[in-house]
Design an enzyme around this catalytic site. Structure first.
Site, PDB file in Angstrom:
ATOM      1  CE1 TYR A  22      -4.123   1.949   0.987  1.00  0.00           C
ATOM      2  CE2 TYR A  22      -2.562   3.207   2.293  1.00  0.00           C
ATOM      3  CZ  TYR A  22      -3.813   3.080   1.721  1.00  0.00           C
ATOM      4  OH  TYR A  22      -4.741   4.076   1.893  1.00  0.00           O
ATOM      5  CE  LYS A  56      -3.638   4.815  -1.394  1.00  0.00           C
ATOM      6  NZ  LYS A  56      -4.722   5.412  -2.207  1.00  0.00           N
TER       7      LYS A  56
HETATM    8  N1  CAA Z   1       5.748  -1.238  14.634  1.00  0.00           N
HETATM    9  C1  CAA Z   1       6.554  -2.196  15.168  1.00  0.00           C
HETATM   10  N2  CAA Z   1       6.166  -3.435  15.415  1.00  0.00           N
HETATM   11  C2  CAA Z   1       4.882  -3.746  15.143  1.00  0.00           C
HETATM   12  C3  CAA Z   1       3.981  -2.807  14.593  1.00  0.00           C
HETATM   13  C4  CAA Z   1       4.479  -1.519  14.359  1.00  0.00           C
HETATM   14  N3  CAA Z   1       3.690  -0.543  13.845  1.00  0.00           N
HETATM   15  N4  CAA Z   1       2.802  -3.401  14.411  1.00  0.00           N
HETATM   16  C5  CAA Z   1       2.951  -4.675  14.850  1.00  0.00           C
HETATM   17  N5  CAA Z   1       4.192  -4.870  15.280  1.00  0.00           N
HETATM   18  C6  CAA Z   1       4.746  -6.099  15.849  1.00  0.00           C
HETATM   19  C7  CAA Z   1       3.861  -6.600  16.969  1.00  0.00           C
HETATM   20  O1  CAA Z   1       4.185  -5.941  18.166  1.00  0.00           O
HETATM   21  C8  CAA Z   1       4.179  -8.058  16.981  1.00  0.00           C
HETATM   22  O2  CAA Z   1       5.418  -8.273  17.629  1.00  0.00           O
HETATM   23  P1  CAA Z   1       5.611  -9.554  18.570  1.00  0.00           P
HETATM   24  O3  CAA Z   1       5.421 -10.718  17.656  1.00  0.00           O
HETATM   25  O4  CAA Z   1       7.000  -9.374  19.063  1.00  0.00           O
HETATM   26  O5  CAA Z   1       4.543  -9.422  19.609  1.00  0.00           O
HETATM   27  C9  CAA Z   1       4.406  -8.387  15.522  1.00  0.00           C
HETATM   28  O6  CAA Z   1       4.710  -7.132  14.879  1.00  0.00           O
HETATM   29  C10 CAA Z   1       3.192  -8.975  14.863  1.00  0.00           C
HETATM   30  O7  CAA Z   1       2.112  -8.057  15.047  1.00  0.00           O
HETATM   31  P2  CAA Z   1       0.605  -8.535  14.918  1.00  0.00           P
HETATM   32  O8  CAA Z   1       0.276  -9.517  15.987  1.00  0.00           O
HETATM   33  O9  CAA Z   1      -0.282  -7.328  14.783  1.00  0.00           O
HETATM   34  O10 CAA Z   1       0.718  -9.334  13.534  1.00  0.00           O
HETATM   35  P3  CAA Z   1      -0.399  -9.705  12.552  1.00  0.00           P
HETATM   36  O11 CAA Z   1       0.228 -10.545  11.493  1.00  0.00           O
HETATM   37  O12 CAA Z   1      -1.612 -10.206  13.247  1.00  0.00           O
HETATM   38  O13 CAA Z   1      -0.821  -8.299  11.901  1.00  0.00           O
HETATM   39  C11 CAA Z   1      -0.606  -6.317  10.674  1.00  0.00           C
HETATM   40  C12 CAA Z   1       0.125  -7.513  11.291  1.00  0.00           C
HETATM   41  C13 CAA Z   1      -1.606  -6.833   9.616  1.00  0.00           C
HETATM   42  C14 CAA Z   1       0.400  -5.431   9.988  1.00  0.00           C
HETATM   43  C15 CAA Z   1      -1.393  -5.599  11.775  1.00  0.00           C
HETATM   44  O14 CAA Z   1      -0.483  -5.216  12.776  1.00  0.00           O
HETATM   45  C16 CAA Z   1      -2.090  -4.372  11.266  1.00  0.00           C
HETATM   46  O15 CAA Z   1      -3.195  -4.441  10.729  1.00  0.00           O
HETATM   47  N6  CAA Z   1      -1.487  -3.200  11.447  1.00  0.00           N
HETATM   48  C17 CAA Z   1      -2.054  -1.931  10.997  1.00  0.00           C
HETATM   49  C18 CAA Z   1      -1.475  -1.572   9.650  1.00  0.00           C
HETATM   50  C19 CAA Z   1      -2.058  -0.260   9.251  1.00  0.00           C
HETATM   51  O16 CAA Z   1      -1.831   0.775   9.853  1.00  0.00           O
HETATM   52  N7  CAA Z   1      -2.874  -0.259   8.187  1.00  0.00           N
HETATM   53  C20 CAA Z   1      -3.523   0.938   7.757  1.00  0.00           C
HETATM   54  C21 CAA Z   1      -4.866   0.561   7.218  1.00  0.00           C
HETATM   55  S1  CAA Z   1      -5.869   2.011   6.964  1.00  0.00           S
HETATM   56  C22 CAA Z   1      -5.206   2.703   5.621  1.00  0.00           C
HETATM   57  O17 CAA Z   1      -4.359   2.183   4.960  1.00  0.00           O
HETATM   58  C23 CAA Z   1      -5.750   4.063   5.266  1.00  0.00           C
HETATM   59  C24 CAA Z   1      -4.647   5.030   5.232  1.00  0.00           C
HETATM   60  O18 CAA Z   1      -4.250   5.433   4.161  1.00  0.00           O
HETATM   61  C25 CAA Z   1      -4.095   5.564   6.489  1.00  0.00           C
END
Ligand code: CAA
Length: 240
Positions: free
Chosen positions: A147, A151
């Protein structure tokens, strides 16, 4: 005569707010959608704005759809490339399909949306191209290699189009919304979303209308000398 505006992904989320705002400002608006027939029908029933169904990732479908819009409503003066999807995953788990789907929709989709309207804008010596990018194209985002790439790519598109269109009376600009209260953001796991909101100095998500008003400004005659720019609307979450 009213100007004609096309908004891709214009029946839901930020796009819905954009369509409604442009209509309120006196444009004849056409909105596209990809799949949600029910929502599109409800949107048309509510607003009277006609919706068209095509996949922005498909060039031929976009060109045919745009030709239909122009046959129905007249030449398109304002094009808002808003349609976009997420397929979030950490890079080590991101599949080639997740990469491709997002590139095809969010990046190639902008090409497919603007390319068919560009020759007419050049001939008529007027056009407004507005691309909805994202804060995550500016700063990157954990879980969004695909993504964020699209962008960031949007910003390259508008900066290049701005140079090509300037002498033909066409402007091309981007808006980088921060986290806005839409289905896309609400789909982020609650726990993760709370942490994101905590990092927004404004202390809240943005509203779709706050992005729609930026679009209306860029579309207006007042914005004629703004070309190749990016408006960031993110509640002070990130500065370029
Ligand atoms: N920075 C550092 N580490 C992170 C992190 C971050 N931002 N997010 C997650 N982690 C770490 C977690 O702490 C975790 O570490 P541990 O295994 O040591 O505990 C590890 O990464 C895995 O995290 P999750 O359990 O969340 O992993 P997952 O596979 O279930 O999900 C993900 C991963 C899909 C990326 C999920 O964290 C997520 O959805 N994140 C949000 C992403 C985001 O901001 N998307 C924006 C969507 S809206 C949009 O896109 C509109 C726009 O333009 C703004």
């Amino acid at each position: 005569m009213a100007r004609v505006a096309l908004v891709t992904g214009g029946s839901r989320g930020i796009g819905e707010a954009i369509s409604k705002k442009l209509q309120a400002d006196g444009y004849d608006v056409a909105a596209t959608y990809a799949g949600n027939d029910e929502k599109a029908a409800a949107f048309t029933a509510e607003t009277g704005i006609k919706t068209y169904k095509w996949n922005v990732a498909d060039y031929d479908a976009s060109a045919a759809g745009i030709a239909q819009v122009e046959a129905d409503m007249g030449p398109i003066d304002v094009v808002v490339a808003n349609a976009g999807i997420t397929r979030d995953a950490p890079f080590h788990r991101m599949t080639p399909e997740q990469w491709k789907e997002v590139i095809d929709t969010n990046l190639t989709g902008v090409f497919n949306t603007v390319h068919p309207v560009w020759p007419g804008m050049r001939e008529r010596k007027f056009g407004r191209v507005i691309v909805i990018s994202s804060i995550n194209g500016q700063k990157g985002q954990f879980g969004q290699v695909n993504y964020a790439a699209t962008k960031a790519g949007d910003l390259g598109i508008v900066k290049s189009l701005a140079q090509e269109g300037a002498r033909a009376g066409i402007t091309a600009n981007a808006i980088c919304p921060g986290y806005i209260a839409t289905e896309m953001v609400m789909a982020i796991p609650e726990e993760v979303r709370q942490k994101i909101v905590a990092g927004i100095p404004a202390g809240r998500l943005g509203e779709p209308d706050e992005i729609a008003r930026c679009v209306a400004f860029l579309a207006s005659d007042d914005a004629g000398f703004i070309n190749g720019s990016t408006i960031s609307a993110n509640g002070a979450q990130f500065f370029v």
